[in-house]
Structure formats: C-alpha cells, structure tokens
Design an enzyme around this catalytic site. Structure first.
Site, short mmCIF file in Angstrom:
data_model
loop_
_atom_site.label_atom_id
_atom_site.label_comp_id
_atom_site.label_asym_id
_atom_site.label_seq_id
_atom_site.Cartn_x
_atom_site.Cartn_y
_atom_site.Cartn_z
N ASP A 281 -8.39 -7.16 0.16
CA ASP A 281 -7.50 -7.52 1.27
C ASP A 281 -8.19 -7.13 2.55
O ASP A 281 -9.02 -6.21 2.56
CB ASP A 281 -6.18 -6.75 1.18
CG ASP A 281 -6.35 -5.30 1.62
OD1 ASP A 281 -6.83 -4.50 0.82
OD2 ASP A 281 -6.02 -4.99 2.78
N GLY B 162 -10.92 4.19 0.80
CA GLY B 162 -11.77 4.99 1.68
C GLY B 162 -13.10 4.35 2.00
O GLY B 162 -14.04 5.03 2.41
N HIS C 116 -6.93 -21.26 10.04
CA HIS C 116 -8.29 -21.67 9.65
C HIS C 116 -9.03 -20.51 8.98
O HIS C 116 -9.65 -20.68 7.92
CB HIS C 116 -9.11 -22.17 10.85
CG HIS C 116 -10.58 -22.23 10.52
ND1 HIS C 116 -11.14 -23.26 9.79
CD2 HIS C 116 -11.58 -21.34 10.74
CE1 HIS C 116 -12.42 -23.00 9.59
NE2 HIS C 116 -12.72 -21.85 10.16
N ASP D 185 0.86 -1.18 0.00
CA ASP D 185 0.00 0.00 0.00
C ASP D 185 0.90 1.24 0.00
O ASP D 185 2.13 1.12 0.03
CB ASP D 185 -0.97 -0.03 1.17
CG ASP D 185 -0.27 0.04 2.52
OD1 ASP D 185 0.98 0.12 2.54
OD2 ASP D 185 -0.96 0.03 3.54
N SER D 186 0.30 2.42 -0.02
CA SER D 186 1.11 3.64 -0.20
C SER D 186 1.60 4.20 1.12
O SER D 186 2.42 5.11 1.14
CB SER D 186 0.26 4.69 -0.89
OG SER D 186 -0.75 5.15 0.00
N GLY D 187 1.08 3.70 2.22
CA GLY D 187 1.39 4.29 3.53
C GLY D 187 0.37 5.35 3.92
O GLY D 187 0.28 5.70 5.10
N CYS E 250 -9.14 -27.32 5.71
CA CYS E 250 -7.83 -26.81 6.13
C CYS E 250 -7.10 -27.76 7.06
O CYS E 250 -7.67 -28.67 7.64
CB CYS E 250 -7.96 -25.42 6.75
SG CYS E 250 -8.23 -25.37 8.53
N CYS F 111 -8.49 -27.88 10.74
CA CYS F 111 -9.71 -28.67 10.93
C CYS F 111 -9.44 -30.16 10.74
O CYS F 111 -10.13 -31.00 11.31
CB CYS F 111 -10.80 -28.18 9.98
SG CYS F 111 -11.41 -26.54 10.44
N GLN G 16 -10.96 7.89 -4.66
CA GLN G 16 -11.52 8.32 -3.37
C GLN G 16 -12.90 8.96 -3.63
O GLN G 16 -13.53 8.62 -4.61
CB GLN G 16 -10.55 9.28 -2.66
CG GLN G 16 -9.28 8.57 -2.13
CD GLN G 16 -9.55 7.66 -0.93
OE1 GLN G 16 -10.63 7.67 -0.35
NE2 GLN G 16 -8.55 6.84 -0.56
N CYS H 13 -14.64 -27.85 6.39
CA CYS H 13 -13.47 -27.06 6.00
C CYS H 13 -12.32 -28.01 5.67
O CYS H 13 -12.10 -28.98 6.37
CB CYS H 13 -13.08 -26.11 7.13
SG CYS H 13 -11.53 -25.22 6.85
ZN ZN Z 1 -10.49 -25.08 8.87
#
Ligand code: ZN
Length: 375
Positions: free
Chosen positions: A278, A228, A356, A92-94, A327, A330, A201, A325
């Site tokens: 994100d 924003g 998870h 990101d730009s900060g 993962c 799990c 923006q 799930c």
């Molecule tokens: Zn999981």
C-alpha cells in the site's frame, strides 16, 4: 482460519500469483492497495475505485478513531457500510500514525499516551485498544499494534523497540482471538471473521529482522507484514531488508510490505514474493500534479517517468497523459486540460490526476500478476 491463501503460480525469483479469499471477496495477489486514510481514497469516489478494479483498500485506524470515532462507525454498521464499500478492506493498527503524527507521546509497556494532532486532546492506545477500535471498524484484515522506531535508530534502541512490538503482538492476538466477531456485509467466504496480521520490525538490522520474523511466526498469524521500511533509508536497504525478512516468513501465508513505494519498487517487490503493498504516493503525487507515465507509452515495461503537469510545455499539449494507459482519464482528457485544472486550483484536477496514478499502479500489478502466472 480467517482467510484462504491459494498460490496459483510461482516464478523462479520467488514471486507468486495467488488468490486471497477474505470475507468481502477474493483478491488477486500480488496486489496494490489504495490508501483510504479517513474512509476515503482522497478525491476518488468509491464507484471509480471499483471501475479501476481496486480489489482491496486500506483505511487508517488512528484517523478514524479521532474523527468521526470508531463507535460512530460501529453504530453505522462498520466501515464497509459507513463508506459504502463492499469489497475487502484492511485497517492498520494506528501505531505508525501515533508515532509519526501525534504529539507528546509517552510510551510504556502498557501502551502509548498521545495528543491528537487535530485538537491536542489526550488519548491512550494499547494493543487491546487498537484491536477494539479495529474490531469496531470491521475491516477484513486488521493489524497488530506495533511500535515504529524512529530512523535512524541504534541497534540497542531498535532491539528494545522490537521486543515491545513482540509483546504487543502477543497481546493483540490474544485480544483478537477472544473478541473477534463476524464482519457485516460479508458474502464470499464461510468464515466471516476478521483476520489479524503480525508486523515484523527490526529496523535496518538484518539480525533483528530475522529474530522478529521468527518470533512472530512462532505466534502463528494468518498473515505477516513487514513494517518500518520506506522511512527514509536508501532503496537498496529497503530491498535487502525485504529480501532477508521474506526468507523467514512462511510461504503459505500472505506477506505484506507496508507503505511502499514507487511503481517500479512495487513491481520489484512483487517479483521477490511480496503479496500485498500500500502507499499514499499515487494519490498524494496526483494532488501535487505529479503523474506516473511510461517512458515509451507503447511498452508498458519501459521505465517509469514522473511528469510534472504544472510545466508550461503542457499548456497546449492536447494529447493524453500517457497514450498507452487504459484509464478513463487518458481516454478522455488532455495534458493541456489537466494542466489548466491544476493551475486554476480546480478540485477536479486532483481527482483526475489521482485516478490516472491509481490506474497506473493497479495496471502495473495486473501486468505483473500476468507475468507471474505465465511462468
Ligand atoms: Zn491514465
């Protein structure tokens, strides 16, 4: 062009599945990008992120500039080498952190003077300096420096702030064009230069969002972000601002909504035509013992439920967090064990909960990509 964006399929609702080719690899979109604030996705090692199929992660310029410093990272060969991450990255730009974390900000047309939230030391960020720091970090995608207006803000205040963001976008782009160089460790792509995205923006005002999108498109960036949002406004407003901004952004460029959201939101926005998102939520919630699960574990499209692992009812519950799930957490650990880790303040609890939750987000997007590709 510093990236390639090829749309593979598009749904009636304008959602699309695409291949985004960056210097460090190809990213399947729509994509969720785990946030690696200080060159680490908190509590989760890089090899685990790879096993979870995280194709791109984000790092925060403000944090890395303050600690350990961008010049140190430059000397280490860039962020990819420093943190041993060979896949694509975005910085990101900060701007967002300067406006939300730093103390005593003084904003001028030139840039923003601020005090570090770590030690109170004085610093100055301009668009040029943000670019310089991001070039040193060497991520595949960097972001134009923008002003993030407080919420709520008046139309007048938002318009003035947006004008500053546009001026800064122009300066960011000029600096990027003059100074960009090939990123280290790039393999996949003939053009190994960093890409720069502009940030729309305009606060919660439809006319300003439209104007901002149009101004940035005139500047011709390889990709566009919508910034924003998710700053405390109702979810309907977020959705409305995204929908109307998307209408004014070119279809053949990647479109990124910054800092959203809950799993059902990222699914919804992906289906509206957002390609990248994100959020710190999966890892932050994980560290607080909040886990995302499906109401019906056998139906991965059923509503998202938040499970609070602290609850006494899980003390002797030897089943997995979410039986549907796939993962690694799990597959191996029980609710009772995770509750015990959390209650005892064991660091492994934060790690397993974060894994998870990240898996839940990444799996959700994988399913959405499948749905978009099959229409
Ligand atoms: Zn999981």
């Amino acid at each position: 062009m510093s990236l390639q964006f090829e749309i593979a399929a598009e749904s009636a609702g304008a959602g699309r599945s695409a291949h985004l080719t960056l210097p460090h690899g190809v990213v399947q979109t729509p994509v969720f990008m785990p946030v690696g604030t200080a060159a680490t996705v908190k509590a989760v090692p890089q090899d685990v992120l790879e096993r979870l199929n995280a194709e791109i992660i984000l790092a925060n310029t403000y944090h890395l500039y303050l600690r350990p410093g961008h010049e140190l990272i430059r000397r280490a060969g860039g962020l990819h080498r420093f943190m041993s991450w060979e896949r694509p990255m975005l910085t990101d730009s900060g701007g967002f952190q300067v406006f939300s974390l730093a103390k005593l900000r003084k904003i001028s047309d030139d840039g923003v003077e601020f005090q570090s939230h770590l030690d109170g030391s004085k610093h100055f960020f301009s668009p040029e300096h943000s670019m310089e720091v991001q070039i040193a970090l060497g991520a595949d995608v960097m972001m134009a420096f923008d002003e993030c207006v407080e919420t709520p803000a008046s139309w007048e205040r938002t318009k003035n702030s947006m004008a500053l963001t546009h001026a800064w976008a122009g300066r960011s782009k000029k600096y990027w064009e003059e100074h960009r160089h090939e990123v280290p460790w790039a393999r996949e792509f003939e053009d190994k230069h960093q890409a720069l995205f502009g940030i729309v923006q305009g606060g919660m005002y439809a006319d300003l969002r439209k104007e901002s999108a149009e101004r940035l498109v005139e500047m011709d960036f390889p990709g566009y972000a919508i910034g924003g949002l998710a700053v405390g406004e109702p979810r309907e407003v977020t959705r409305e601002m995204i929908a109307l901004t998307l209408e004014h952004l070119p279809k053949d460029r990647p479109r990124y909504v910054m800092g959203v959201g809950y799993p059902d939101e990222i699914e919804e926005y992906a289906k509206m035509g957002v390609d990248m998102m994100d959020c710190v939520l999966p890892t932050r919630a994980g560290r607080h013992g909040l886990l995302f699960v499906r109401e019906d574990p056998n139906d991965r499209t059923s509503p998202v439920v938040r499970m609070n692992i602290k609850k006494l009812e899980y003390a002797e519950d030897h089943g997995p967090i979410d039986a549907g799930c796939g993962c690694m957490v799990c597959a191996r650990y029980s609710r009772a064990y995770l509750r015990h880790l959390f209650a005892s303040g064991e660091p492994l609890g934060a790690t397993l909960n974060s894994i998870h939750n990240l898996s839940f987000y990444l799996e959700t997007m994988e399913r959405v990509r499948g749905e978009l590709a099959s229409v």
